[in-house]
Design a protein around this motif. Structure first.
Motif, mmCIF file in Angstrom:
data_model
loop_
_atom_site.group_PDB
_atom_site.id
_atom_site.type_symbol
_atom_site.label_atom_id
_atom_site.label_comp_id
_atom_site.label_asym_id
_atom_site.label_seq_id
_atom_site.Cartn_x
_atom_site.Cartn_y
_atom_site.Cartn_z
ATOM 1 N N THR A 148 -5.522 -4.604 3.716
ATOM 2 C CA THR A 148 -5.916 -5.068 2.393
ATOM 3 C C THR A 148 -7.405 -4.808 2.176
ATOM 4 O OG1 THR A 148 -6.330 -7.284 3.272
ATOM 5 C CG2 THR A 148 -4.145 -6.845 2.381
ATOM 6 N N PRO A 149 -7.831 -4.641 0.921
ATOM 7 C CA PRO A 149 -9.254 -4.345 0.659
ATOM 8 C C PRO A 149 -10.199 -5.420 1.178
ATOM 9 C CG PRO A 149 -7.922 -3.876 -1.280
ATOM 10 C CD PRO A 149 -7.017 -4.577 -0.310
ATOM 11 N N ASN A 150 -9.759 -6.670 1.236
ATOM 12 C CA ASN A 150 -10.642 -7.759 1.665
ATOM 13 C C ASN A 150 -10.642 -7.984 3.169
ATOM 14 O OD1 ASN A 150 -11.533 -8.456 -0.944
ATOM 15 N ND2 ASN A 150 -9.666 -9.638 -1.311
ATOM 16 N N LEU A 151 -9.907 -7.164 3.913
ATOM 17 C CA LEU A 151 -9.875 -7.315 5.366
ATOM 18 C C LEU A 151 -11.240 -6.958 5.947
ATOM 19 C CD1 LEU A 151 -8.204 -7.818 7.978
ATOM 20 C CD2 LEU A 151 -7.722 -5.371 8.002
ATOM 21 N N VAL A 152 -11.836 -7.901 6.677
ATOM 22 C CA VAL A 152 -13.145 -7.669 7.293
ATOM 23 C C VAL A 152 -12.946 -6.920 8.607
ATOM 24 C CG1 VAL A 152 -15.224 -8.743 8.243
ATOM 25 C CG2 VAL A 152 -14.113 -9.729 6.230
ATOM 26 N N ARG B 7 -17.904 -5.154 7.714
ATOM 27 C CA ARG B 7 -17.723 -4.775 6.309
ATOM 28 C C ARG B 7 -16.258 -4.918 5.895
ATOM 29 N NH1 ARG B 7 -20.509 0.848 4.821
ATOM 30 N NH2 ARG B 7 -19.567 0.220 2.832
ATOM 31 N N LYS B 8 -16.043 -5.178 4.616
ATOM 32 C CA LYS B 8 -14.675 -5.216 4.103
ATOM 33 C C LYS B 8 -14.143 -3.795 3.982
ATOM 34 C CE LYS B 8 -15.020 -9.567 1.561
ATOM 35 N NZ LYS B 8 -14.891 -10.243 0.245
ATOM 36 N N LEU B 9 -12.851 -3.647 4.256
ATOM 37 C CA LEU B 9 -12.236 -2.323 4.227
ATOM 38 C C LEU B 9 -12.418 -1.657 2.868
ATOM 39 C CD1 LEU B 9 -10.465 -0.133 5.509
ATOM 40 C CD2 LEU B 9 -8.454 -1.467 4.842
ATOM 41 N N GLY B 10 -12.280 -2.430 1.802
ATOM 42 C CA GLY B 10 -12.418 -1.858 0.463
ATOM 43 C C GLY B 10 -13.802 -1.308 0.176
ATOM 44 N N VAL C 243 -5.487 4.055 4.106
ATOM 45 C CA VAL C 243 -5.386 3.295 5.355
ATOM 46 C C VAL C 243 -4.113 2.468 5.277
ATOM 47 C CG1 VAL C 243 -6.492 1.641 6.887
ATOM 48 C CG2 VAL C 243 -7.899 3.201 5.511
ATOM 49 N N SER C 244 -3.143 2.772 6.139
ATOM 50 C CA SER C 244 -1.846 2.095 6.068
ATOM 51 C C SER C 244 -1.815 0.805 6.872
ATOM 52 C CB SER C 244 -0.734 3.029 6.552
ATOM 53 O OG SER C 244 -0.951 3.416 7.899
ATOM 54 N N ILE D 299 0.863 -1.178 0.000
ATOM 55 C CA ILE D 299 0.000 0.000 0.000
ATOM 56 C C ILE D 299 0.901 1.230 0.000
ATOM 57 C CG2 ILE D 299 -1.726 1.324 1.300
ATOM 58 C CD1 ILE D 299 -2.533 -1.390 2.590
ATOM 59 N N ILE D 300 0.615 2.191 -0.869
ATOM 60 C CA ILE D 300 1.360 3.452 -0.888
ATOM 61 C C ILE D 300 0.546 4.474 -0.114
ATOM 62 C CG2 ILE D 300 2.358 5.262 -2.328
ATOM 63 C CD1 ILE D 300 2.689 3.227 -4.540
ATOM 64 N N SER D 301 1.064 4.903 1.019
ATOM 65 C CA SER D 301 0.308 5.831 1.866
ATOM 66 C C SER D 301 0.628 7.294 1.565
ATOM 67 C CB SER D 301 0.585 5.539 3.347
ATOM 68 O OG SER D 301 1.940 5.775 3.667
ATOM 69 N N ARG D 302 1.836 7.576 1.053
ATOM 70 C CA ARG D 302 2.233 8.945 0.731
ATOM 71 C C ARG D 302 3.110 8.936 -0.512
ATOM 72 N NH1 ARG D 302 2.358 9.356 6.416
ATOM 73 N NH2 ARG D 302 1.677 11.344 7.308
ATOM 74 N N ILE D 303 3.054 10.015 -1.239
ATOM 75 C CA ILE D 303 4.008 10.260 -2.325
ATOM 76 C C ILE D 303 4.610 11.637 -2.102
ATOM 77 C CG2 ILE D 303 4.345 10.581 -4.808
ATOM 78 C CD1 ILE D 303 2.103 8.677 -5.339
ATOM 79 N N TRP D 304 5.955 11.689 -1.950
ATOM 80 C CA TRP D 304 6.638 12.973 -1.833
ATOM 81 C C TRP D 304 7.184 13.343 -3.223
ATOM 82 C CZ3 TRP D 304 7.964 9.537 2.397
ATOM 83 C CH2 TRP D 304 7.400 9.929 3.620
#
Length: 554
Positions: free
Chosen positions: A337-341, A309-312, A324-325, A229-234
């Motif tokens: 992950t998107p499928n994390l309940v 609910r799933k995070l995604g 969400v990191s 997961i990319i949380s930030r881009i500098w």
């Protein structure tokens, strides 16, 4: 002084409460005393109960039976509820191997106990108690006693067997680990344990791969099987982005990536360069002030609409431009992950602008105060379901009587299932760690006090008889020999480090006192991680196997 005699000796609800409360209070106080760095904790309540019983203290038998059963049910259910959220994750990756080793220790110890019973002419009913004490597993003793009662056999001798072997059961595992340390069979931490694929790792990468220039993130993630997961881009000197799927990468972008440590080589190849100038995995990193444009904040799931609910499905990326990191749950950090309940009480670490985070907070709740009130209804519903499950007869070929999970097996399975899947049914099963520990402590102390009080009158005479010394010796062998055999195999052929071996063996023996010694003996958290990985299955196997053993052999 008649009132004092009545308070402690005349059977009544008040007398039962006073006697049990006094035993528990004294036992927990003495349990904090350390000898050579070892303390027995709540287990000392058991021995204070034995002392009280040997001195002639007693309570009404029906009250004793109820308090003992109720304490056991609360204890095992709360254990199941605590380990439930991560229980099935232990059967992935390295967790499979650790649980196989733990199961091997359980089966080897049980087979060894049966062999000693026949070799030394010890009744199987007595050996069930010796085995329970040797592996420091009081729920297994409760399951054995229930089975013996079902078969019409007096179960008091099994409790005495547990009482005389329990102390060396605690010490025996510690002595085995000290023996391994002394021999220096292998250097600790030569082969660090692999995580179960859930613990997040923070790293910074710089985009040097020309193939990624102007590529959208939603396309980049398809180029590698690595989870990240990319949380930030500098970008440039003064631009910080909270990326979404449509964000395009540019040359020299610096990326804050949340991944798993095993994926670092793949991601280095993908992006081009890993920036190792800063260690983001230190505990003192100030995540709230990494830069001036984006902030990092924890949002607690306290809205029932998000429970299960799933995070995604929350679409925090698209709706609020938030990333969400990681997700905190029961002391563990999970990869977001998107499928994390999601479950009630989960702590989402989100990265974005303050105004966007405020909008997400309004949706997800973030009402910390509501977590302090445990949902008692779900606890007692779970206990009821556990008792119903424990009463279901399970017919095993070759056994005349059905196997029942009973007071120990049914509630622990119900707790595991409620902890793992309750959120998917939108049930609020969340219990704060302090509340969980309190309920477990009360339940275990109540059970041990009653067990000791019931065993006390015959304890001294048992110790003075020849079989008392034999039981202690056999219990010590059952504790030490399987542990040493499994440990040596893991070191010589399994190529495992000592910390992981120690935690696995302590978990299979349900021995938190030995775990304390293991944590002090090796660096890192490998003992605690492997202990938590194998403890649930080990506890379940101990409870079920001892019942099957009695039904087959009696």
């Amino acid at each position: 002084m008649d009132w004092l005699n009545e308070l402690f000796n005349i059977h009544s609800p008040i007398q039962a409460t006073v006697v049990l409360a006094s035993i528990i209070a004294l036992g927990t106080a003495l349990g904090k005393i350390r000898v050579a760095g070892i303390s027995l904790g709540a287990t000392f309540v058991f021995f204070v109960g034995i002392m009280a019983g040997s001195l002639g203290f007693a309570i009404d038998p029906q009250m004793l039976k109820f308090a003992q059963s109720f304490g056991l049910v609360i204890f095992v259910y709360e254990v199941g509820l605590q380990v439930g959220p991560g229980f099935f994750a232990t059967f992935k990756g390295e967790g499979i191997r650790l649980n196989v080793i733990s199961t091997a220790n359980v089966l080897l110890g049980t087979a060894f106990a049966v062999g000693l019973a026949y070799a030394c002419s010890v009744p199987i009913a007595d050996m069930a108690g010796i085995l329970s004490g040797a592996v420091t597993n009081t729920p297994a003793l409760a399951a054995a006693q229930q089975t013996l009662t079902q078969l019409g056999i007096d179960s008091r001798s099994s409790a005495l067997g547990c009482a005389v072997t329990y102390p060396l059961g605690v010490v025996g595992v510690i002595l085995a680990m000290a023996f391994l340390n002394k021999l220096r069979i292998a250097q600790q931490a030569n082969h660090p344990p692999q995580d179960d694929g859930k613990e997040p790792y923070f790293a910074t990468f710089q985009v040097k791969n020309p193939a990624l220039f102007d590529q959208k993130l939603k396309d980049v993630v398809t180029l590698t099987p690595a989870k990240f997961i990319i949380s930030r881009i500098w970008r440039d000197a003064d631009t910080t982005l909270s990326p979404v799927g449509e964000t395009s990468l540019q040359a020299n972008d610096r990326l804050m990536v949340v991944t798993e440590e095993q994926y670092l080589p793949q991601l280095t190849v993908l992006f081009g360069l890993q920036d190792k100038s800063q260690d983001w995995n230190r505990k003192d990193v100030d995540w709230d002030h990494l830069d001036g444009q984006l902030i990092s904040k924890k949002i607690i799931i306290t809205q029932s609409s998000a429970n299960g609910r799933k995070l995604g499905s929350l679409r925090l990326h698209n709706r609020y431009k938030l990333n969400v990191s990681r997700v905190g749950r029961m002391g563990l950090n999970l990869l977001a992950t998107p499928n994390l309940v999601l479950q009630y009480g989960d702590r989402l670490t989100v990265v974005g602008r303050a105004e966007d985070i405020a909008k997400a907070e309004a949706e997800l709740g973030n009402a910390n105060q509501s977590l302090k009130d445990p949902n008692l209804a779900s606890i007692f519903v779970g206990i009821t379901l556990g008792l119903m499950l424990g009463s279901i007869p399970i017919f095993v070929p070759g056994v005349n009587l059905p196997v029942r999970l009973g007071l120990a097996g049914g509630p622990i399975i119900a707790g595991i299932l409620m902890g793992a899947y309750g959120s998917r049914l939108h049930l609020r099963t969340y219990t704060t760690r302090s509340a969980n520990l309190m309920l477990r402590g009360v339940g275990l102390s109540l059970y041990l006090a009653c067990l000791g009080l019931d065993s006390g009158p015959d304890f001294i005479s048992t110790m003075l008889r020849p079989e008392g010394a034999l039981w202690i010796f056999l219990g010590f062998l059952i504790t030490v020999i399987p542990v040493l055999l499994i440990a040596i195999w893991c070191l010589k052929w399994g190529k495992m480090d000592l910390g992981t071996i120690y935690g696995t063996l302590c978990g299979s023996m349900a021995n938190p006192m030995a775990l304390t010694y293991a944590n002090d003996s090796v660096e890192g958290d490998a003992p605690a991680v492997s202990y938590a990985t194998v403890y649930p299955l080990g506890m379940f196997l101990r409870v079920v196997i001892i019942q099957v053993l009695l039904l087959f052999l009696l």
